[in-house]
Design a protein around this motif. Sequence first.
Motif, PDB file in Angstrom:
ATOM      1  N   GLY A 150     -22.166  31.730 -49.296  1.00  0.00           N
ATOM      2  CA  GLY A 150     -20.877  31.081 -49.486  1.00  0.00           C
ATOM      3  C   GLY A 150     -19.701  31.917 -49.050  1.00  0.00           C
ATOM      4  N   THR A 207     -17.592  28.910 -45.293  1.00  0.00           N
ATOM      5  CA  THR A 207     -17.891  27.545 -45.747  1.00  0.00           C
ATOM      6  C   THR A 207     -17.807  26.504 -44.640  1.00  0.00           C
ATOM      7  OG1 THR A 207     -15.574  27.222 -46.391  1.00  0.00           O
ATOM      8  CG2 THR A 207     -17.083  28.043 -48.091  1.00  0.00           C
ATOM      9  N   ASP A 208     -17.404  26.921 -43.449  1.00  0.00           N
ATOM     10  CA  ASP A 208     -17.175  25.940 -42.384  1.00  0.00           C
ATOM     11  C   ASP A 208     -17.883  26.407 -41.104  1.00  0.00           C
ATOM     12  OD1 ASP A 208     -14.835  23.581 -41.930  1.00  0.00           O
ATOM     13  OD2 ASP A 208     -15.597  24.534 -40.094  1.00  0.00           O
ATOM     14  N   TRP A 209     -18.443  25.459 -40.381  1.00  0.00           N
ATOM     15  CA  TRP A 209     -19.165  25.793 -39.154  1.00  0.00           C
ATOM     16  C   TRP A 209     -18.285  26.538 -38.150  1.00  0.00           C
ATOM     17  CZ3 TRP A 209     -24.170  25.887 -38.354  1.00  0.00           C
ATOM     18  CH2 TRP A 209     -25.000  25.127 -39.183  1.00  0.00           C
ATOM     19  N   SER A 210     -16.965  26.271 -38.178  1.00  0.00           N
ATOM     20  CA  SER A 210     -16.082  26.930 -37.212  1.00  0.00           C
ATOM     21  C   SER A 210     -16.068  28.451 -37.408  1.00  0.00           C
ATOM     22  CB  SER A 210     -14.663  26.371 -37.342  1.00  0.00           C
ATOM     23  OG  SER A 210     -14.157  26.590 -38.651  1.00  0.00           O
ATOM     24  N   PRO A 238     -16.013  22.338 -36.199  1.00  0.00           N
ATOM     25  CA  PRO A 238     -15.465  22.347 -37.563  1.00  0.00           C
ATOM     26  C   PRO A 238     -16.136  21.309 -38.471  1.00  0.00           C
ATOM     27  CG  PRO A 238     -13.698  22.575 -35.972  1.00  0.00           C
ATOM     28  CD  PRO A 238     -14.942  22.294 -35.181  1.00  0.00           C
ATOM     29  N   GLY A 239     -16.378  21.734 -39.702  1.00  0.00           N
ATOM     30  CA  GLY A 239     -17.040  20.865 -40.688  1.00  0.00           C
ATOM     31  C   GLY A 239     -17.671  21.742 -41.762  1.00  0.00           C
ATOM     32  N   LYS A 240     -17.626  21.296 -43.000  1.00  0.00           N
ATOM     33  CA  LYS A 240     -18.177  22.084 -44.099  1.00  0.00           C
ATOM     34  C   LYS A 240     -19.707  22.151 -44.020  1.00  0.00           C
ATOM     35  CE  LYS A 240     -14.264  22.838 -46.293  1.00  0.00           C
ATOM     36  NZ  LYS A 240     -13.693  24.200 -46.438  1.00  0.00           N
ATOM     37  N   PHE A 241     -20.259  23.316 -44.335  1.00  0.00           N
ATOM     38  CA  PHE A 241     -21.721  23.437 -44.390  1.00  0.00           C
ATOM     39  C   PHE A 241     -22.276  22.559 -45.498  1.00  0.00           C
ATOM     40  CE2 PHE A 241     -20.543  27.869 -43.062  1.00  0.00           C
ATOM     41  CZ  PHE A 241     -21.071  27.801 -41.780  1.00  0.00           C
ATOM     42  N   SER A 242     -23.401  21.933 -45.241  1.00  0.00           N
ATOM     43  CA  SER A 242     -24.220  21.336 -46.298  1.00  0.00           C
ATOM     44  C   SER A 242     -25.488  22.195 -46.357  1.00  0.00           C
ATOM     45  CB  SER A 242     -24.569  19.882 -45.967  1.00  0.00           C
ATOM     46  OG  SER A 242     -23.417  19.083 -45.969  1.00  0.00           O
ATOM     47  N   SER A 278     -22.357  25.815 -53.775  1.00  0.00           N
ATOM     48  CA  SER A 278     -22.408  24.471 -53.187  1.00  0.00           C
ATOM     49  C   SER A 278     -23.805  24.104 -52.675  1.00  0.00           C
ATOM     50  CB  SER A 278     -21.414  24.383 -52.022  1.00  0.00           C
ATOM     51  OG  SER A 278     -21.778  25.298 -51.000  1.00  0.00           O
ATOM     52  N   ASN A 305     -23.954  18.270 -40.537  1.00  0.00           N
ATOM     53  CA  ASN A 305     -23.485  19.570 -41.033  1.00  0.00           C
ATOM     54  C   ASN A 305     -24.537  20.306 -41.859  1.00  0.00           C
ATOM     55  OD1 ASN A 305     -20.873  19.433 -39.927  1.00  0.00           O
ATOM     56  ND2 ASN A 305     -20.192  18.093 -41.593  1.00  0.00           N
TER      57      ASN A 305
END
Length: 269
Positions: free
Chosen positions: A129, A132-135, A141-145, A172, A191
Motif C-alpha cells: 500500500g 495506490t495508483d497504477w500511474s 492511471p487507476g487505483k490498484f485492486s 485495501s 485494475n
Amino acid sequence: MKKSLLLLASLLAVTGLVRAEKLVIKGSDTLGAKLVPMLSEEYKAKNPGTSFEIAAEGSTTGITAITDGTAQIGMSSRRAKPTEMSAASAKGVTMKPIIVCYDGMAVIVNENNPLAALTTRQVEQIFTGDVTDWSAVGGTPGKFSIYTRNTSSGTYSDWKELAMKRRDYATSSQKMAGNEQIVSEVAKNPNGIGYVGLAYIHAPGIKVISIGGATPDKESVISKKYPYARPTFYYTNGEPSGEAAKFVEFTLSDEGQKIVEKVGFVPVR
C-alpha cells in the motif's frame, strides 16, 4: 487351511469386498486444486478400489491435520513454522517434509493492462500500500485492486516473506479463497493485480508480469533467478506408511513428475 484362507482373500479381492485404505489428504489450494486430484485419478486407475478424500483449504489446515492425526498427508506450499513443529512435537508427531515440486508465484494483471514489467521494489510498494495508483509504477492511471490469498494459505505467508519483506498487506487488499478466485477477479478487473502458482497462469483474461527482468518458468525457478520461486511439500507424521507411502512414491516417480509438469509446476528432478 492356509489354502482356504488364500482362496477366500482372492475371492474377496475379485468381488471388491476387500477395501483399500482411504487416503485423506488436506491442505494447500495451490497443490490441492489441480495437481493432487490429477495424481489421485492416475493413481486410482492403477490401484482400483483406492479412495481419496482431498480437502484444499490452505497449507495451515494441512499441517494442522497432520498434527491432529486427521489426514495421512498434509499439502503445504510453505515450510512448517517452528511453532507448528513444536506443537506437533508436543503431541508426539514428527513432521516430515517431502518436496513434491517447485513453484514460482506469478504476478498477474488483466490482459488489457499495458504494463509488462515491474521491479521487486514496485511489487513491494503495491502489495503493502505504499503506492495506490497504477500511474506510480508507469501504468495507466487507476487505483490498484489487490487480490491476495487468505491467512490460512501458505502462499499468503510466502508472498509476505519473499515479496513484502514481511510487511503487512495493504488494508485495501481483498482476500480470496484460492488461486482460481484470484485469476477470476483479475480477469474481470482492468485494475486488478494478484499472485498465483504456476499451474494457474494460462487462464484466459490475465497475463503474467515480468519481475526484475525474469518471468516464472522452469529455468528461472530452478536457478532461483525468479525472485518468488519456492518448493512445495507433502507433510507426513514421520516416514509415510501404507497407502500414503505408495502415493508419495507415485508422486515422485517419473510418471508422477510428468503429471507435475503437465499441470504447470516444475518437477523435482
